[in-house]
Scaffold this motif. Structure first.
Motif, PDB file in Angstrom:
ATOM      1  N   UNK A  87       2.972   2.896  -6.758  1.00  0.00           N
ATOM      2  CA  UNK A  87       2.831   2.721  -5.311  1.00  0.00           C
ATOM      3  C   UNK A  87       3.254   4.010  -4.601  1.00  0.00           C
ATOM      4  N   UNK A  88       2.432   4.524  -3.693  1.00  0.00           N
ATOM      5  CA  UNK A  88       2.831   5.692  -2.909  1.00  0.00           C
ATOM      6  C   UNK A  88       4.138   5.413  -2.168  1.00  0.00           C
ATOM      7  N   UNK A  89       4.957   6.469  -2.048  1.00  0.00           N
ATOM      8  CA  UNK A  89       6.333   6.293  -1.577  1.00  0.00           C
ATOM      9  C   UNK A  89       6.744   7.456  -0.691  1.00  0.00           C
ATOM     10  N   UNK A  90       7.345   7.137   0.443  1.00  0.00           N
ATOM     11  CA  UNK A  90       7.988   8.144   1.287  1.00  0.00           C
ATOM     12  C   UNK A  90       9.486   7.939   1.163  1.00  0.00           C
ATOM     13  N   UNK A  91      10.138   8.938   0.599  1.00  0.00           N
ATOM     14  CA  UNK A  91      11.587   8.876   0.396  1.00  0.00           C
ATOM     15  C   UNK A  91      12.297   9.418   1.635  1.00  0.00           C
ATOM     16  N   UNK A 129      12.877   3.325  -7.274  1.00  0.00           N
ATOM     17  CA  UNK A 129      12.066   4.346  -7.937  1.00  0.00           C
ATOM     18  C   UNK A 129      11.446   3.806  -9.222  1.00  0.00           C
ATOM     19  N   UNK A 130      12.205   3.045  -9.970  1.00  0.00           N
ATOM     20  CA  UNK A 130      11.665   2.440 -11.193  1.00  0.00           C
ATOM     21  C   UNK A 130      10.495   1.517 -10.852  1.00  0.00           C
ATOM     22  N   UNK A 131      10.631   0.771  -9.773  1.00  0.00           N
ATOM     23  CA  UNK A 131       9.576  -0.167  -9.390  1.00  0.00           C
ATOM     24  C   UNK A 131       8.325   0.547  -8.864  1.00  0.00           C
ATOM     25  N   UNK A 132       8.489   1.605  -8.071  1.00  0.00           N
ATOM     26  CA  UNK A 132       7.293   2.298  -7.572  1.00  0.00           C
ATOM     27  C   UNK A 132       6.571   3.024  -8.707  1.00  0.00           C
ATOM     28  N   UNK A 133       7.330   3.515  -9.686  1.00  0.00           N
ATOM     29  CA  UNK A 133       6.682   4.109 -10.862  1.00  0.00           C
ATOM     30  C   UNK A 133       5.920   3.051 -11.641  1.00  0.00           C
ATOM     31  N   UNK A 134       6.535   1.924 -11.820  1.00  0.00           N
ATOM     32  CA  UNK A 134       5.917   0.839 -12.586  1.00  0.00           C
ATOM     33  C   UNK A 134       4.623   0.366 -11.925  1.00  0.00           C
ATOM     34  N   UNK A 159       0.829  -1.208   0.000  1.00  0.00           N
ATOM     35  CA  UNK A 159       0.000   0.000   0.000  1.00  0.00           C
ATOM     36  C   UNK A 159       0.858   1.251   0.000  1.00  0.00           C
ATOM     37  N   UNK A 160       2.082   1.125   0.535  1.00  0.00           N
ATOM     38  CA  UNK A 160       2.975   2.261   0.712  1.00  0.00           C
ATOM     39  C   UNK A 160       4.386   1.727   0.905  1.00  0.00           C
ATOM     40  N   UNK A 161       5.375   2.463   0.415  1.00  0.00           N
ATOM     41  CA  UNK A 161       6.768   2.084   0.604  1.00  0.00           C
ATOM     42  C   UNK A 161       7.498   3.238   1.288  1.00  0.00           C
ATOM     43  N   UNK A 162       8.313   2.906   2.275  1.00  0.00           N
ATOM     44  CA  UNK A 162       9.164   3.886   2.958  1.00  0.00           C
ATOM     45  C   UNK A 162      10.590   3.377   2.804  1.00  0.00           C
ATOM     46  N   UNK A 163      11.442   4.175   2.141  1.00  0.00           N
ATOM     47  CA  UNK A 163      12.798   3.713   1.865  1.00  0.00           C
ATOM     48  C   UNK A 163      13.667   4.877   1.404  1.00  0.00           C
TER      49      UNK A 163
END
Length: 124
Positions: free
Chosen positions: A39-43, A31-36, A20-24
Motif C-alpha cells: 500500500x502506498x504510504x506517506x510517512x 511498516x510491516x503491514x504496508x509492505x505486506x 488506497x493510501x496510508x498517511x501515518x
C-alpha cells in the motif's frame, strides 16, 4: 462528521488492505503491514529516533512505495500532503500481488516478520 470513521478496528490488517493510501507516523507494525499489502504510504516523520531507523530499513527494502514528510512548524503540511498524495496515487499499484492475510497463519506471518527485522536489524 466522519461517517465511516472508527476509533479502532478489530481487523486492522483487513481495513488496511482495502486502503488506497496510508498517511501515518512510521511505526514498525504499520511498516510491516504496508509492505505486506503493498500500500502506498506517506510517512509523517517526527522527532522520534526509532521512526528514522524504521524508514532507513524500509528504504533498503523498497523505494517507490512511500514518501517522507518531516513534520515541523516551518513546513506547509497541506501542500506537501497534496503533492505527495497525487504522486503516490498516480503510480499503478499491483493489486494482483496485494492480498488479505491468511488469518489462520497470522502467527507464522508475525513470527517471520519479526525474524526478518531481527536478522536484518539496523546497527545502532
Amino acid at each position: 462528521n466522519r461517517e465511516n470513521w472508527k476509533p479502532y478496528s478489530l481487523n486492522f490488517s483487513e481495513t488496511l488492505s482495502e486502503s488506497s493510501l496510508v498517511i501515518s507516523a512510521p511505526g514498525m507494525n504499520l511498516l510491516a503491514q504496508i509492505l505486506y499489502h503493498k500500500i502506498p504510504f506517506i510517512a509523517l516523520l517526527t522527532d522520534q529516533p526509532e521512526q528514522e531507523k524504521n524508514l532507513r530499513k524500509l528504504s533498503s527494502i523498497t523505494k517507490g512505495l512511500f514518501k517522507i514528510i518531516k513534520v515541523s512548524k516551518e513546513i506547509d503540511l497541506y501542500s506537501l500532503l497534496k503533492e505527495n498524495i497525487e504522486i503516490l496515487l498516480a503510480e499503478t499499484r499491483d493489486v494482483e500481488k496485494s492480498y488479505s492475510p491468511d488469518l489462520e497463519n497470522s502467527q507464522a506471518l508475525w513470527t517471520n516478520t519479526i525474524k526478518y527485522f531481527l536478522d536484518n536489524r539496523i546497527n545502532q
